[in-house]
Scaffold this motif. Sequence first.
Motif, short mmCIF file in Angstrom:
data_model
loop_
_atom_site.label_atom_id
_atom_site.label_comp_id
_atom_site.label_asym_id
_atom_site.label_seq_id
_atom_site.Cartn_x
_atom_site.Cartn_y
_atom_site.Cartn_z
N GLY A 8 -10.03 34.21 17.87
CA GLY A 8 -9.67 32.87 18.30
C GLY A 8 -8.18 32.65 18.40
N ALA A 9 -7.70 32.33 19.60
CA ALA A 9 -6.29 31.97 19.79
C ALA A 9 -6.25 30.68 20.60
CB ALA A 9 -5.54 33.08 20.50
N GLY A 10 -7.07 29.73 20.19
CA GLY A 10 -7.07 28.40 20.81
C GLY A 10 -5.99 27.55 20.18
N SER A 11 -6.15 26.23 20.28
CA SER A 11 -5.12 25.32 19.78
C SER A 11 -4.96 25.41 18.27
CB SER A 11 -5.45 23.88 20.19
OG SER A 11 -6.74 23.54 19.71
N GLY A 12 -6.03 25.81 17.55
CA GLY A 12 -5.93 25.96 16.10
C GLY A 12 -5.57 27.39 15.69
N GLY A 13 -6.13 28.36 16.37
CA GLY A 13 -5.92 29.76 15.99
C GLY A 13 -4.53 30.27 16.31
N MET A 14 -3.98 29.81 17.44
CA MET A 14 -2.67 30.33 17.85
C MET A 14 -1.55 29.95 16.87
SD MET A 14 -1.34 32.40 19.87
CE MET A 14 0.35 32.89 19.53
N PRO A 15 -1.47 28.68 16.43
CA PRO A 15 -0.42 28.38 15.44
C PRO A 15 -0.59 29.15 14.13
CG PRO A 15 -1.76 26.42 15.88
CD PRO A 15 -2.14 27.45 16.90
N VAL A 16 -1.83 29.41 13.72
CA VAL A 16 -2.04 30.20 12.50
C VAL A 16 -1.46 31.60 12.70
CG1 VAL A 16 -3.76 31.24 10.96
CG2 VAL A 16 -4.12 28.93 11.83
N LEU A 17 -1.81 32.20 13.83
CA LEU A 17 -1.33 33.55 14.12
C LEU A 17 0.19 33.59 14.23
CD1 LEU A 17 -2.31 36.43 14.67
CD2 LEU A 17 -2.51 35.83 17.09
N ASP A 18 0.74 32.58 14.89
CA ASP A 18 2.19 32.47 15.04
C ASP A 18 2.87 32.41 13.67
OD1 ASP A 18 4.70 32.01 16.33
OD2 ASP A 18 4.46 29.86 15.93
N MET A 19 2.32 31.57 12.78
CA MET A 19 2.95 31.40 11.46
C MET A 19 2.80 32.64 10.59
SD MET A 19 2.35 27.41 10.41
CE MET A 19 0.89 26.98 11.35
N ILE A 20 1.62 33.25 10.59
CA ILE A 20 1.48 34.40 9.68
C ILE A 20 2.30 35.59 10.19
CG2 ILE A 20 -0.79 33.73 8.72
CD1 ILE A 20 -1.53 36.45 10.36
N CYS A 21 2.51 35.66 11.51
CA CYS A 21 3.28 36.78 12.04
C CYS A 21 4.79 36.64 11.79
CB CYS A 21 2.99 36.98 13.53
SG CYS A 21 1.38 37.73 13.79
N ARG A 22 5.23 35.50 11.27
CA ARG A 22 6.63 35.39 10.85
C ARG A 22 6.85 36.10 9.52
NH1 ARG A 22 9.02 31.84 14.67
NH2 ARG A 22 7.29 31.27 16.03
N ASP A 23 5.75 36.45 8.86
CA ASP A 23 5.82 37.16 7.58
C ASP A 23 5.96 38.66 7.86
OD1 ASP A 23 4.86 38.61 5.18
OD2 ASP A 23 4.38 36.60 4.44
N GLN A 28 0.65 44.72 12.10
CA GLN A 28 -0.34 45.05 13.12
C GLN A 28 -1.31 43.89 13.28
OE1 GLN A 28 -2.18 48.78 12.20
NE2 GLN A 28 -3.37 48.82 14.09
N VAL A 29 -1.64 43.58 14.55
CA VAL A 29 -2.56 42.47 14.84
C VAL A 29 -3.60 42.95 15.84
CG1 VAL A 29 -2.79 40.21 15.97
CG2 VAL A 29 -0.86 40.62 14.43
N THR A 30 -4.85 42.62 15.56
CA THR A 30 -5.89 42.76 16.58
C THR A 30 -6.42 41.36 16.83
OG1 THR A 30 -6.53 44.96 15.82
CG2 THR A 30 -8.13 43.78 17.19
N LEU A 31 -6.37 40.92 18.08
CA LEU A 31 -6.79 39.56 18.43
C LEU A 31 -7.94 39.59 19.42
CD1 LEU A 31 -6.35 36.45 18.45
CD2 LEU A 31 -4.73 36.82 20.33
N ILE A 32 -8.97 38.83 19.10
CA ILE A 32 -10.16 38.74 19.96
C ILE A 32 -10.23 37.32 20.50
CG2 ILE A 32 -12.68 39.01 20.05
CD1 ILE A 32 -12.07 40.59 17.21
N GLU A 33 -10.14 37.18 21.81
CA GLU A 33 -10.13 35.83 22.43
C GLU A 33 -10.49 35.99 23.90
OE1 GLU A 33 -9.38 32.31 21.78
OE2 GLU A 33 -10.06 32.41 23.85
#
Length: 273
Positions: A8-23, A28-33
């Motif tokens: 999920g990289a919708g309106s909720g999933g994308m900000p989560v992914l954005d924030m955790i990837c600042r860490d 490595q990321v695998t994204l299913i969308e």
Amino acid sequence: MAHVIQVGAGSGGMPVLDMICRDERITQVTLIEPDLYKPHNLQRHLFPASAIGEAKAEWAQRWLQERRSDIEIRVLTCDVMEPKQQAAIERAAADADIGICAADNEPAKYHWDAIMRRHRLPWTLGEVLSGGIGGFVHWFVPGGPCYGCVASFLQRSVKEEQDKPPDYSQPGGTQETAIPASMASIHVIASLHALITLELLDDPEHYNPGFTSLLFTLKRVEGVFAEALRPHRFRIPRAENCLLCGPGSGKGDDLPADLDAALNDALARLNDA
Ligand SMILES: [Zn+2]
């Protein structure tokens, strides 16, 4: 060094992914969308108008890569339940350290839960309630309650509370955004989701924030939430008779022999509740 697998990289999933990837632990990321970016997404999504018509997964990759060129990002532009992609999803899960679920429908959440349990991955789930009145963040670890345990617990609690007047602390558990939520409310829940995910990643075996599901209210709603901006913590146990992870499912954390039947039973039970 951590590999995150997210659906999920919708309106909720994308900000989560954005924030955790600042860490910088995330390498490595695998994204299913599966979805394309549509004009109505602009109101709530991070991506610009120039992304309309393109796959959200491709844009997510570009977005993250511009901020973290050192992350290895792989996208699967498919539905998480797409039969032809299960082998690729399983391979990615086998190599991952943590999972994130930002799926917008119940079958996908149950499917994700089964994958996470099969690979003994810790994972988190964020849910924004209809109208953006609040949201849930749940975290899961091997041996703990599965998504079925959590969903049936919340459904039961709601049923028991229905006769009581307003200081009732939770809505329909897993009701999704039938009424669109604002970007602001989505991002409050996304931030909590990202925070809990990063804390869980620190030490999945000993993570214990005092709850397994956090409900955070954003608006006061007569008969639903007595107060706005109030956290409610649920410590939800593993259900002894859970069809998905309990003894009747066969092998504890492993998949039940007949997953489809168990899944159908669980969904039927949710619909009855
Ligand atoms: Zn269970």
